[in-house]
Design a protein around this motif. Sequence first.
Motif, PDB file in Angstrom:
ATOM      1  N   ASN A  31       0.825  -1.204   0.000  1.00 31.80           N
ATOM      2  CA  ASN A  31       0.000   0.000   0.000  1.00 31.80           C
ATOM      3  C   ASN A  31       0.850   1.241   0.000  1.00 31.80           C
ATOM      4  N   THR A  32       0.505   2.147  -0.859  1.00 31.09           N
ATOM      5  CA  THR A  32       1.137   3.450  -0.789  1.00 31.09           C
ATOM      6  C   THR A  32       0.047   4.455  -1.143  1.00 31.09           C
ATOM      7  N   ASP A  33       0.420   5.671  -1.359  1.00 32.44           N
ATOM      8  CA  ASP A  33      -0.565   6.719  -1.625  1.00 32.44           C
ATOM      9  C   ASP A  33      -1.415   6.368  -2.856  1.00 32.44           C
ATOM     10  N   SER A  34      -2.726   6.382  -2.697  1.00 30.92           N
ATOM     11  CA  SER A  34      -3.611   5.969  -3.793  1.00 30.92           C
ATOM     12  C   SER A  34      -3.523   6.909  -4.992  1.00 30.92           C
ATOM     13  N   ARG A  35      -2.936   8.093  -4.802  1.00 29.48           N
ATOM     14  CA  ARG A  35      -2.830   9.018  -5.926  1.00 29.48           C
ATOM     15  C   ARG A  35      -1.868   8.514  -7.000  1.00 29.48           C
ATOM     16  N   TRP A  36      -0.919   7.635  -6.615  1.00 32.06           N
ATOM     17  CA  TRP A  36      -0.009   7.116  -7.635  1.00 32.06           C
ATOM     18  C   TRP A  36       0.246   5.604  -7.512  1.00 32.06           C
ATOM     19  N   ALA A  37      -0.450   4.941  -6.581  1.00 33.03           N
ATOM     20  CA  ALA A  37      -0.171   3.517  -6.322  1.00 33.03           C
ATOM     21  C   ALA A  37      -0.191   2.672  -7.596  1.00 33.03           C
ATOM     22  N   ASN A  38      -1.152   2.913  -8.484  1.00 35.57           N
ATOM     23  CA  ASN A  38      -1.249   2.034  -9.665  1.00 35.57           C
ATOM     24  C   ASN A  38      -0.802   2.734 -10.953  1.00 35.57           C
ATOM     25  N   ASN A  75      -1.632  10.227 -15.231  1.00 32.49           N
ATOM     26  CA  ASN A  75      -2.963   9.665 -14.962  1.00 32.49           C
ATOM     27  C   ASN A  75      -3.975  10.281 -15.931  1.00 32.49           C
ATOM     28  N   TYR A 138       8.516   5.818  -4.762  1.00 31.63           N
ATOM     29  CA  TYR A 138       7.164   5.245  -4.787  1.00 31.63           C
ATOM     30  C   TYR A 138       6.518   5.282  -3.403  1.00 31.63           C
ATOM     31  N   ASN A 139       7.320   5.021  -2.391  1.00 32.39           N
ATOM     32  CA  ASN A 139       6.796   5.052  -1.025  1.00 32.39           C
ATOM     33  C   ASN A 139       7.077   6.382  -0.335  1.00 32.39           C
TER      34      ASN A 139
END
Length: 173
Positions: A31-38, A75, A138-139
Motif C-alpha cells: 500500500n502506498t498513496d492511492s494518488r499514484w499507487a497504480n 494519470n 514510490y513510497n
Amino acid sequence: MKPSTYLKAGLVLSISTLIVACASAPDYSGNTDSRWANFKNWTKITENRTGTGDPTGFVSGVHKGRDGYRDVYVNDIGKAVILGSAPYNYPAGTVIVKEQFDNLAAFKAQKPTDLTIMVKLQDGATPDAKNWGWVAGYNGKLEETNAFCSGCHSIATQNDFVFTNEDFLRKHY
Ligand code: HEC
C-alpha cells in the motif's frame, strides 16, 4: 566436495542472487498513496520512445543525470493536456510519475532505480510552485513545498513547471 556440498553451495549462491536481485528491483507492491499507487496502469507517454541525455541542459546531477534514461507516466486527469499542445496547464488531480534508469541496459530490462512524482494540488495550495506537490520515491511522502524540486522545475514556468509534454517528446525523444 561431496555432491551434497555442491548442492548447498549452489543453493546459497542462488539465494544470495535472489536477494541481490530483489534489493535492486523496484518494489511497486504494498500500500502506498492511492494518488499514484497504480501508476503502472496509466498512460506511458514515453512508450516506444527513448529519453536520455540532457535535452534541457538543466538536469545536472538529478534524475540519474545525462547518462540516465527515463519513462514518464500520466494519470487520466492530466493526459489530454500533456499529450496536447501549448499552453500546457494541468488540472488539479494530475499526477505525473517519472521512472529513472541508470543506463540503457537497465532501461531495456525495465529495471528502474528511482522514481519521482509531481501531484497537482488544489488552487491556492502552493501558488509559488503553480500548486504542484512533490514526491521522491514510490513510497515517498507528498511534500507540498520542496524548494529543491520546484526551484529547478520553475525553469519550465511557461509549461506549468512540467518539462516533458508532447512538444518536448517530439523534439527530444
Ligand atoms: C536540477 C533540476 C531538477 C531538479 C532539482 C528536479 N528536477 Fe524533475 N526534471 C528536471 C528535468 C530537466 C526534467 C525533464 C526531463 C529530463 O531531462 O529528465 C524533469 C522531469 C521531471 C518529471 C517528469 C515531468 C517533467 O517535468 O518532465 C517529474 C515527475 C519530476 N521531474 C519530478 C521531480 C521531483 C519530485 C523532484 C524533487 C525530488 C525533481 N523533479 C527535481 C529537472 C529537475
